[in-house]
Motif scaffolding. Structure first.
Motif, mmCIF file in Angstrom:
data_model
loop_
_atom_site.group_PDB
_atom_site.id
_atom_site.type_symbol
_atom_site.label_atom_id
_atom_site.label_comp_id
_atom_site.label_asym_id
_atom_site.label_seq_id
_atom_site.Cartn_x
_atom_site.Cartn_y
_atom_site.Cartn_z
ATOM 1 N N CYS A 87 -2.966 -8.124 8.686
ATOM 2 C CA CYS A 87 -3.104 -6.708 9.043
ATOM 3 C C CYS A 87 -1.966 -6.270 9.950
ATOM 4 N N LEU A 91 -0.303 -5.172 6.394
ATOM 5 C CA LEU A 91 -1.206 -4.140 5.884
ATOM 6 C C LEU A 91 -0.993 -2.769 6.512
ATOM 7 N N LEU A 95 0.034 0.438 4.313
ATOM 8 C CA LEU A 95 -0.817 1.622 4.178
ATOM 9 C C LEU A 95 -0.118 2.871 4.689
ATOM 10 N N VAL A 118 -6.394 0.899 -0.160
ATOM 11 C CA VAL A 118 -6.894 -0.452 0.085
ATOM 12 C C VAL A 118 -7.457 -1.034 -1.209
#
Length: 151
Positions: A87, A91, A95, A118
């Motif tokens: 993350c 991630l 995102l 996601v």
């Protein structure tokens, strides 16, 4: 976090009670539903909501002290530690890059966009992120917890 507004009011800040509610109402039930709660090592940094007394009590109910890496537990997440989780190193940037191509017009639009992106992450990308995390952790062990800026 994905910044959506310039100022932060009290209701938008994650507090200990809200964090505990997210763990109790979503994260822990999901782990139980998938039958992996007993296999998980729970890792969190020292953010104030993470070390709230009620959060620590909840974690102790569902994880042994040995399966929680956090401040005020036997194994603490080191201060100023490198971003080694998928993350942190992949991630959130992924995102943000995808979501802000089309600027969300409202908070519901932002939430919907996050959910869609996601769900659309290819399995190969997830696998690669996890494999990269393992390499990062091995590198940290090799350098006895030293800096790993090259990642």
């Amino acid at each position: 976090m994905l910044p959506m507004v310039q100022s932060v009011d009290e209701s938008s800040v994650m507090k200990g009670k809200r964090y505990r509610d997210v763990l109790r109402g979503f994260a822990i039930p999901q782990l139980q539903q998938h039958g992996c709660l007993q296999d998980i090592i729970f890792v969190q940094d020292g953010a104030p909501p993470h070390i709230d007394r009620r959060v620590k009590q909840l974690l102790r109910q569902h994880f042994t002290d040995a399966r929680v890496i956090s401040r005020h537990f036997p194994t603490a997440w080191p201060p100023r530690s490198p971003d080694v989780t998928p993350c942190d190193f992949w991630l959130w940037g992924f995102l943000k890059d995808n979501i802000y191509r089309k600027r969300p017009a409202s908070l519901p639009d932002l939430k919907d966009s996050i959910r869609r992106h996601v769900l659309d992450i290819p399995a190969d990308s997830l696998r690669s992120a996890v494999e990269n995390m393992v390499l990062r952790l091995e590198h940290i062990v090799e350098h006895e917890g030293g800096h790993i800026e090259q990642f």
